[in-house]
Design a protein around this motif. Structure first.
Motif, PDB file in Angstrom:
ATOM      1  N   GLU A  76       0.810  -1.220   0.000  1.00 10.15           N
ATOM      2  CA  GLU A  76       0.000   0.000   0.000  1.00 10.15           C
ATOM      3  C   GLU A  76       0.850   1.280   0.000  1.00 10.15           C
ATOM      4  O   GLU A  76       0.315   2.378  -0.170  1.00 10.15           O
ATOM      5  N   GLU A  77       2.163   1.163   0.159  1.00 14.65           N
ATOM      6  CA  GLU A  77       3.054   2.331   0.146  1.00 14.65           C
ATOM      7  C   GLU A  77       3.621   2.639  -1.243  1.00 14.65           C
ATOM      8  O   GLU A  77       4.269   3.659  -1.430  1.00 14.65           O
ATOM      9  N   LYS A  78       3.365   1.768  -2.208  1.00 10.13           N
ATOM     10  CA  LYS A  78       3.947   1.949  -3.549  1.00 10.13           C
ATOM     11  C   LYS A  78       3.573   3.290  -4.181  1.00 10.13           C
ATOM     12  O   LYS A  78       4.403   3.960  -4.770  1.00 10.13           O
ATOM     13  N   GLU A  79       2.319   3.687  -4.052  1.00  5.51           N
ATOM     14  CA  GLU A  79       1.882   4.959  -4.644  1.00  5.51           C
ATOM     15  C   GLU A  79       2.569   6.144  -3.968  1.00  5.51           C
ATOM     16  O   GLU A  79       2.901   7.126  -4.633  1.00  5.51           O
ATOM     17  N   LYS A  80       2.778   6.050  -2.669  1.00  3.60           N
ATOM     18  CA  LYS A  80       3.467   7.118  -1.939  1.00  3.60           C
ATOM     19  C   LYS A  80       4.915   7.251  -2.431  1.00  3.60           C
ATOM     20  O   LYS A  80       5.419   8.360  -2.625  1.00  3.60           O
ATOM     21  N   LYS A  84       6.043   6.285  -5.399  1.00  3.02           N
ATOM     22  CA  LYS A  84       5.976   6.796  -6.768  1.00  3.02           C
ATOM     23  C   LYS A  84       5.799   8.319  -6.762  1.00  3.02           C
ATOM     24  O   LYS A  84       6.502   9.032  -7.483  1.00  3.02           O
ATOM     25  N   ALA A  85       4.911   8.821  -5.925  1.00  2.00           N
ATOM     26  CA  ALA A  85       4.685  10.267  -5.829  1.00  2.00           C
ATOM     27  C   ALA A  85       5.935  10.993  -5.349  1.00  2.00           C
ATOM     28  O   ALA A  85       6.255  12.085  -5.826  1.00  2.00           O
ATOM     29  N   ASP A 143       8.746   8.936 -12.545  1.00  2.00           N
ATOM     30  CA  ASP A 143       8.725   7.676 -11.808  1.00  2.00           C
ATOM     31  C   ASP A 143       9.434   6.584 -12.607  1.00  2.00           C
ATOM     32  O   ASP A 143       9.221   5.402 -12.399  1.00  2.00           O
ATOM     33  N   GLN A 192      10.162   1.080 -14.103  1.00  2.00           N
ATOM     34  CA  GLN A 192       9.067   1.782 -13.446  1.00  2.00           C
ATOM     35  C   GLN A 192       9.274   1.595 -11.944  1.00  2.00           C
ATOM     36  O   GLN A 192       9.416   0.467 -11.466  1.00  2.00           O
ATOM     37  N   GLU A 200       7.375   1.649  -9.400  1.00  4.21           N
ATOM     38  CA  GLU A 200       6.438   0.781  -8.684  1.00  4.21           C
ATOM     39  C   GLU A 200       6.682  -0.707  -8.925  1.00  4.21           C
ATOM     40  O   GLU A 200       6.184  -1.550  -8.186  1.00  4.21           O
ATOM     41  N   ASP A 201       7.487  -1.043  -9.942  1.00  4.60           N
ATOM     42  CA  ASP A 201       7.796  -2.445 -10.228  1.00  4.60           C
ATOM     43  C   ASP A 201       9.059  -2.936  -9.519  1.00  4.60           C
ATOM     44  O   ASP A 201       9.385  -4.119  -9.588  1.00  4.60           O
ATOM     45  N   THR A 255      11.647  -2.201  -3.070  1.00  7.85           N
ATOM     46  CA  THR A 255      11.971  -0.921  -2.449  1.00  7.85           C
ATOM     47  C   THR A 255      12.175  -1.084  -0.955  1.00  7.85           C
ATOM     48  O   THR A 255      11.355  -1.685  -0.270  1.00  7.85           O
TER      49      THR A 255
END
Length: 157
Positions: free
Chosen positions: A9-13, A15-16, A25, A35, A37-38, A41
């Protein structure tokens, strides 16, 4: 300081954060588009605030560190993230660990050399090819140095 892999659930954070800090990104190394998100991390947290990020991906028996960033220089955040990641790689029994930096990033080159990484290749004019994939890569980088080449480092476990 807490060092850990991010939660899904932290991937979008993350990426931002990359878009805010680096206007993209996407990371490019050896003409490969990554990318954020892929990528795997790892983050460094202090008081719930992200102080550093390391991204990587594995391919068979090797791993490439794609990015390592500390948002508060001189506190050992980058070293701590790198040590955590290398211990993870050791447990995986990988044969090769490598990374790419650009020719203008003298700070990164010193950082890796001091920690036992070896410069193994210079990919001349590789950044010109990378700009075809990611046009946001600036022409000039740190200290007014033109960004032209990829410098490849390797670490022996």
């Amino acid at each position: 300081m807490e060092i850990r892999f991010i939660e899904p659930e932290e991937k979008e954070k993350i990426k931002a954060l990359f878009v805010r800090e680096w206007k993209s990104d996407v990371m490019i190394s050896r003409e490969k588009k990554h990318q954020i998100e892929d990528l795997e991390t790892i983050i460094a947290l202090e008081n719930e605030k992200i102080e550093g990020i390391l991204t990587f991906h594995t391919m068979g028996n090797q791993a490439e560190i794609v990015s390592l960033d500390s948002f508060d220089e001189g506190k050992g955040i980058g070293t701590t993230l790198l040590d955590f990641t290398l211990n993870h790689f050791k447990s995986m029994k990988l044969d090769r660990i490598w990374l790419i930096t650009s020719n203008d990033n003298c700070h990164a080159m010193r950082f890796y050399k001091k920690r036992g990484w070896k410069m193994v290749n210079i990919h001349f004019n590789a950044i010109e090819e990378a700009r075809k994939i990611k046009p946001e890569i600036p022409l000039v980088g740190y200290d007014g140095i033109p960004i032209l080449h990829e410098i490849e480092f390797e670490y022996s476990l």
